[in-house]
Structures are given as structure tokens and as C-alpha cells.
Scaffold this motif. Structure first.
Motif, PDB file in Angstrom:
ATOM      1  N   LYS A 124     -21.102 -57.660  36.477  1.00 61.16           N
ATOM      2  CA  LYS A 124     -22.205 -57.400  37.399  1.00 61.16           C
ATOM      3  C   LYS A 124     -23.549 -57.688  36.744  1.00 61.16           C
ATOM      4  N   GLY A 125     -24.512 -57.985  37.587  1.00 65.30           N
ATOM      5  CA  GLY A 125     -25.859 -58.271  37.120  1.00 65.30           C
ATOM      6  C   GLY A 125     -26.865 -57.920  38.195  1.00 65.30           C
ATOM      7  N   VAL A 126     -28.145 -57.998  37.849  1.00 65.36           N
ATOM      8  CA  VAL A 126     -29.233 -57.706  38.779  1.00 65.36           C
ATOM      9  C   VAL A 126     -29.835 -59.025  39.243  1.00 65.36           C
ATOM     10  N   TYR A 127     -29.938 -59.208  40.565  1.00 66.26           N
ATOM     11  CA  TYR A 127     -30.411 -60.465  41.138  1.00 66.26           C
ATOM     12  C   TYR A 127     -31.578 -60.201  42.090  1.00 66.26           C
ATOM     13  N   SER A 128     -32.552 -61.101  42.071  1.00 70.05           N
ATOM     14  CA  SER A 128     -33.738 -60.946  42.909  1.00 70.05           C
ATOM     15  C   SER A 128     -33.426 -61.291  44.359  1.00 70.05           C
ATOM     16  N   LYS A 129     -33.956 -60.487  45.266  1.00 70.88           N
ATOM     17  CA  LYS A 129     -33.867 -60.769  46.698  1.00 70.88           C
ATOM     18  C   LYS A 129     -35.181 -61.341  47.219  1.00 70.88           C
ATOM     19  N   LEU A 130     -36.192 -61.361  46.338  1.00 65.66           N
ATOM     20  CA  LEU A 130     -37.509 -61.887  46.680  1.00 65.66           C
ATOM     21  C   LEU A 130     -37.978 -62.808  45.566  1.00 65.66           C
ATOM     22  N   ASP A 131     -39.059 -63.531  45.817  1.00 64.01           N
ATOM     23  CA  ASP A 131     -39.718 -64.306  44.767  1.00 64.01           C
ATOM     24  C   ASP A 131     -40.704 -63.387  44.046  1.00 64.01           C
ATOM     25  N   PHE A 132     -40.642 -63.365  42.719  1.00 65.84           N
ATOM     26  CA  PHE A 132     -41.556 -62.554  41.921  1.00 65.84           C
ATOM     27  C   PHE A 132     -42.454 -63.457  41.092  1.00 65.84           C
ATOM     28  N   GLN A 133     -43.727 -63.089  41.006  1.00 65.01           N
ATOM     29  CA  GLN A 133     -44.671 -63.810  40.173  1.00 65.01           C
ATOM     30  C   GLN A 133     -44.744 -63.171  38.788  1.00 65.01           C
ATOM     31  N   GLU A 134     -45.294 -63.892  37.836  1.00 69.90           N
ATOM     32  CA  GLU A 134     -45.430 -63.377  36.473  1.00 69.90           C
ATOM     33  C   GLU A 134     -46.204 -62.058  36.471  1.00 69.90           C
ATOM     34  N   ASP A 135     -45.716 -61.091  35.696  1.00 72.96           N
ATOM     35  CA  ASP A 135     -46.299 -59.752  35.537  1.00 72.96           C
ATOM     36  C   ASP A 135     -46.106 -58.857  36.761  1.00 72.96           C
ATOM     37  N   GLU A 136     -45.377 -59.323  37.756  1.00 74.29           N
ATOM     38  CA  GLU A 136     -45.131 -58.493  38.936  1.00 74.29           C
ATOM     39  C   GLU A 136     -43.996 -57.512  38.649  1.00 74.29           C
ATOM     40  N   LEU A 137     -44.117 -56.308  39.210  1.00 72.40           N
ATOM     41  CA  LEU A 137     -43.095 -55.281  39.013  1.00 72.40           C
ATOM     42  C   LEU A 137     -41.813 -55.679  39.735  1.00 72.40           C
ATOM     43  N   VAL A 138     -40.709 -55.705  38.998  1.00 70.48           N
ATOM     44  CA  VAL A 138     -39.418 -56.098  39.554  1.00 70.48           C
ATOM     45  C   VAL A 138     -38.554 -54.881  39.862  1.00 70.48           C
ATOM     46  N   LEU A 139     -38.533 -53.915  38.943  1.00 70.13           N
ATOM     47  CA  LEU A 139     -37.597 -52.800  39.057  1.00 70.13           C
ATOM     48  C   LEU A 139     -38.180 -51.554  38.416  1.00 70.13           C
ATOM     49  N   LYS A 140     -37.971 -50.412  39.058  1.00 72.51           N
ATOM     50  CA  LYS A 140     -38.233 -49.107  38.449  1.00 72.51           C
ATOM     51  C   LYS A 140     -36.984 -48.264  38.646  1.00 72.51           C
ATOM     52  N   ASP A 141     -36.545 -47.626  37.576  1.00 72.50           N
ATOM     53  CA  ASP A 141     -35.282 -46.900  37.638  1.00 72.50           C
ATOM     54  C   ASP A 141     -35.425 -45.534  36.986  1.00 72.50           C
ATOM     55  N   GLU A 142     -34.897 -44.512  37.631  1.00 75.86           N
ATOM     56  CA  GLU A 142     -34.914 -43.163  37.080  1.00 75.86           C
ATOM     57  C   GLU A 142     -33.735 -42.978  36.130  1.00 75.86           C
ATOM     58  N   MET A 143     -33.969 -42.240  35.057  1.00 75.58           N
ATOM     59  CA  MET A 143     -32.879 -41.982  34.127  1.00 75.58           C
ATOM     60  C   MET A 143     -31.889 -40.994  34.735  1.00 75.58           C
ATOM     61  N   LEU A 144     -30.621 -41.214  34.441  1.00 76.78           N
ATOM     62  CA  LEU A 144     -29.591 -40.274  34.865  1.00 76.78           C
ATOM     63  C   LEU A 144     -29.572 -39.080  33.914  1.00 76.78           C
ATOM     64  N   PHE A 145     -29.698 -39.359  32.630  1.00 78.51           N
ATOM     65  CA  PHE A 145     -29.859 -38.315  31.619  1.00 78.51           C
ATOM     66  C   PHE A 145     -30.362 -38.964  30.339  1.00 78.51           C
ATOM     67  N   GLY A 146     -30.959 -38.153  29.487  1.00 77.90           N
ATOM     68  CA  GLY A 146     -31.498 -38.665  28.234  1.00 77.90           C
ATOM     69  C   GLY A 146     -31.542 -37.571  27.189  1.00 77.90           C
ATOM     70  N   ALA A 147     -31.839 -37.954  25.961  1.00 77.73           N
ATOM     71  CA  ALA A 147     -31.928 -36.992  24.862  1.00 77.73           C
ATOM     72  C   ALA A 147     -32.977 -37.471  23.870  1.00 77.73           C
ATOM     73  N   GLN A 148     -33.852 -36.573  23.471  1.00 80.06           N
ATOM     74  CA  GLN A 148     -34.865 -36.893  22.472  1.00 80.06           C
ATOM     75  C   GLN A 148     -34.198 -37.071  21.117  1.00 80.06           C
ATOM     76  N   HIS A 149     -34.641 -38.079  20.367  1.00 76.59           N
ATOM     77  CA  HIS A 149     -34.088 -38.279  19.033  1.00 76.59           C
ATOM     78  C   HIS A 149     -34.416 -37.075  18.151  1.00 76.59           C
ATOM     79  N   THR A 150     -33.444 -36.654  17.370  1.00 73.43           N
ATOM     80  CA  THR A 150     -33.646 -35.525  16.465  1.00 73.43           C
ATOM     81  C   THR A 150     -34.825 -35.772  15.536  1.00 73.43           C
TER      82      THR A 150
END
Length: 362
Positions: free
Chosen positions: A26-52
């Protein structure tokens, strides 16, 4: 892929899709045309951990990872820990350590550990650090940079702290209720769990992230099972149902399992100057490079000379369900990049060049 379609609907950016590729899964594919520096994706973390290693420098919410307390507490805490001989390259004390030498976690700063006497003469005194951490000493203009208050763990452990009651409750319900070593923990083996946390902090804190993934699955399975049992009893009137349901367990595991991909050397796109007949040899060379120790020998002196930066941000490891579907490329068309307005902890991907509709984002 219905799972990802539903997930994308909850995200602010919807100009992409996740679909199965021919070669690299699987991969991520564009459904629109994006220009340079344009925001493509924002994703929320499912979970994370701070480095010790980062916990000496940054005191943050264990759920959303924003700074907490006050500027004074952040500075006083860091200098205090450094006075104990700790640094960002060493472990921070845990509950199994001597509590008298780490009063930071319960915010009772009436006594400072005697080991701080070895602190450099030019460093702030014990009384000054105590005043900073207790909030009786204010630094100039610090009121212009207010931080959320420190909220303790619902289970009573000293390992996790939060910026709000909502973050504390969310973390408790999603993972921490069975990872907590406090007196109100749902864990049946708190001593063993405390030893696990201590071992992870001293060896590889990726174990903490793995534990969160398992806890997330267990707690999600329990909720799904309760709902399933209620529906089954309501619809059939049965009072005896199967104790386990494998399909529910797989559904609970689904958000994590959907992020599985091959190792990176098997997924990167073949460079334009490499013929397809040489692909196997190319991937073997890349794999060997991943385990090459000579690179570290060459770069270690430079890294040592650079030393630590004066400003340290919160650092950790997190799982982002949509970003994890992106494939690597030696000639990428997008990159992870934090803009000035991106302060919400989400993964942010912007276009490095023009991306055409239907093109894979990598």
C-alpha cells in the motif's frame, strides 16, 4: 480500503487516498494536483512515547506532549537533574530509584538531594532552584509564556504527568490504565511492570511504545467485547456467550496491523539510473548499508564536536496510521515539515515539487 477512507474523513486534508500498489504494497496517492510547498497530509498520532533521554530536558504532557508547568519549573527541573549528575544522554530516575533524590515528580521541593552539593559554584544555588520549582521565584517576562498546569496520573504513578484532566483521562482509557505502576493501576503485576519500565528506560525506550500498542489493543478489545455481548444478549436473549472472540481481537488490533509495511530497503523506489535487472543487487547493497558500522566511525567525531544545541524540543517516537502508509523514495516528492502554524503534534507532509493527480506521495 474502507478503513483508510473512514480515517481520512476525520482528517483536515482529504486530497489523497491509500491504495494497494503493485510492487511495494500500500501507498499514499494524490487525488488532486499539489504545488510545491503545499500541504498534502496531516495525520494524528495513534500513540507515542517521549524518549527517555529527552525527559531531563523537557517536562511534557504524556498524552499530547506539550510543555507543562511553567517556564520556571522547566528550567529549575532541568538544572536540578543536571545537578544530580543526570544529562539528556542518561536515564531519568524512576519510581524504583531513591525518591529523596528525585522530589521533582511529586512537586514537593522542600528538600533537595545532598548530591546537588557537587554542582558547579557558578550554577544557581539549591535555594534558588527550590524557589523556581515551587513557583515562589518568577523569571522576567515568564508570564507571557504561560503553560498548562501539571495534572498527576489518575493511577497515582510518578512516571506520567498531563496538561489537563481530559488528557489524563484519555491516556488512561487508551493505554495507561494497564501500564500504570501506581496504587490505582489495573495491572495485576505492578512490580514486574515497574521493572519492565526501568529496563526499557535503560536499554531501548521503543519497548514503551510497543507496550502502548499492546495495551491499546487489549483495552480496545475489552470495549468491543462488552458492546458485542450486550448486543448479542439483547438480540438473542442468550446469557451464555463465548468468552473470547478472535474476530473482535483482530478488529482491536486493526489500527496497528494496517500500518505494517516491509523493511525500508525493500520499499524504496528504484532510482532512475538503476536498471530493473539490477534491482536485487541494489536492494542488497542498501540493506548492507543499513547495518554499516564504518559510517558511525567517520561521523562520530563531528557529532561530538557539535555538542548539544542550546534549545531542545520534545523528542519521541509515535505511530501515525496514515503517514505510515507512505513509501520511501530516493527522489521524494514530499517531506515531513513543521510550519510555524503546525503546533498540534500532528504529522505534517508538504510537497517538495508539483505532484500530479494519481501520483504516489513518497
Amino acid at each position: 480500503m474502507g478503513y483508510y477512507d473512514d480515517l481520512i474523513e476525520t482528517r483536515p486534508c482529504k486530497g489523497f487516498e491509500v491504495k494497494q500498489g503493485v510492487t511495494f504494497g500500500k501507498g499514499v496517492y494524490s487525488k488532486l494536483d499539489f504545488q510545491e510547498d503545499e500541504l498534502v497530509l496531516k495525520d494524528e498520532m495513534l500513540f507515542g512515547a517521549q524518549h527517555t533521554s529527552n525527559k531531563v530536558d523537557c517536562f511534557v504532557c504524556s498524552h499530547c506532549f506539550q510543555f507543562i508547568g511553567s517556564v520556571e519549573l522547566q528550567i529549575g527541573r532541568k538544572l536540578y537533574l543536571q545537578g544530580l549528575g543526570l544529562s539528556s544522554k542518561e536515564d531519568v530516575p524512576t519510581e524504583s530509584d531513591d525518591e529523596d533524590c528525585y522530589p521533582m515528580e511529586n512537586h514537593n521541593h522542600s528538600e533537595l538531594c545532598s548530591s546537588s552539593a557537587s554542582r558547579d559554584n557558578s550554577a544557581p544555588s539549591d535555594d534558588t532552584l527550590e524557589s523556581l520549582m515551587n513557583g515562589t521565584l518568577s523569571l522576567p517576562y515568564s508570564e507571557k509564556f504561560s503553560l498548562p498546569p501539571v495534572i498527576s496520573c489518575l493511577g497515582g504513578c510518578e512516571e506520567e504527568h498531563y496538561c489537563s484532566k481530559s488528557c489524563a483521562e484519555a491516556d488512561w482509557e487508551l493505554f495507561h490504565s494497564i501500564l500504570c505502576t501506581g496504587k490505582n493501576s489495573r495491572s495485576l503485576q505492578r512490580n514486574a511492570l515497574a521493572k519492565f519500565v526501568e529496563h526499557a528506560n535503560k536499554t531501548n525506550d521503543i519497548f514503551i511504545l510497543a507496550a502502548k500498542a499492546i495495551s491499546f489493543t487489549i483495552l480496545r478489545y475489552k470495549k468491543l467485547k462488552i458492546t458485542h455481548l450486550k448486543n448479542q444478549i439483547q438480540n438473542t436473549g442468550l446469557h451464555e456467550v463465548a468468552r473470547t472472540n478472535f474476530s473482535l481481537l483482530m478488529e482491536a488490533w486493526r489500527p496497528i496491523s494496517m500500518g505494517f509495511k516491509k523493511r525500508w530497503w525493500d520499499c524504496i523506489a528504484l532510482p532512475d539510473d538503476i536498471d530493473s535487472s539490477r534491482e536485487a543487487s541494489f536492494r542488497m547493497q542498501i540493506k548492507e548499508l543499513a547495518f554499516e558500522e564504518e559510517a558511525e566511525k567517520v561521523t562520530s567525531s563531528f557529532l561530538h564536536a557539535l555538542e548539544d544545541d542550546y534549545s531542545v524540543c520534545c523528542q519521541g517516537t509515535a505511530f501515525f496510521p496514515l503517514q505510515s502508509c507512505m513509501n520511501h523514495s530516493c527522489c521524494p516528492n514530499a517531506k515531513a515539515f513543521k510550519r510555524e502554524e503546525d503546533r498540534d503534534g500532528q504529522a505534517t507532509i508538504i510537497a517538495l515539487r508539483t505532484i500530479s493527480k494519481g501520483e504516489e506521495d513518497e
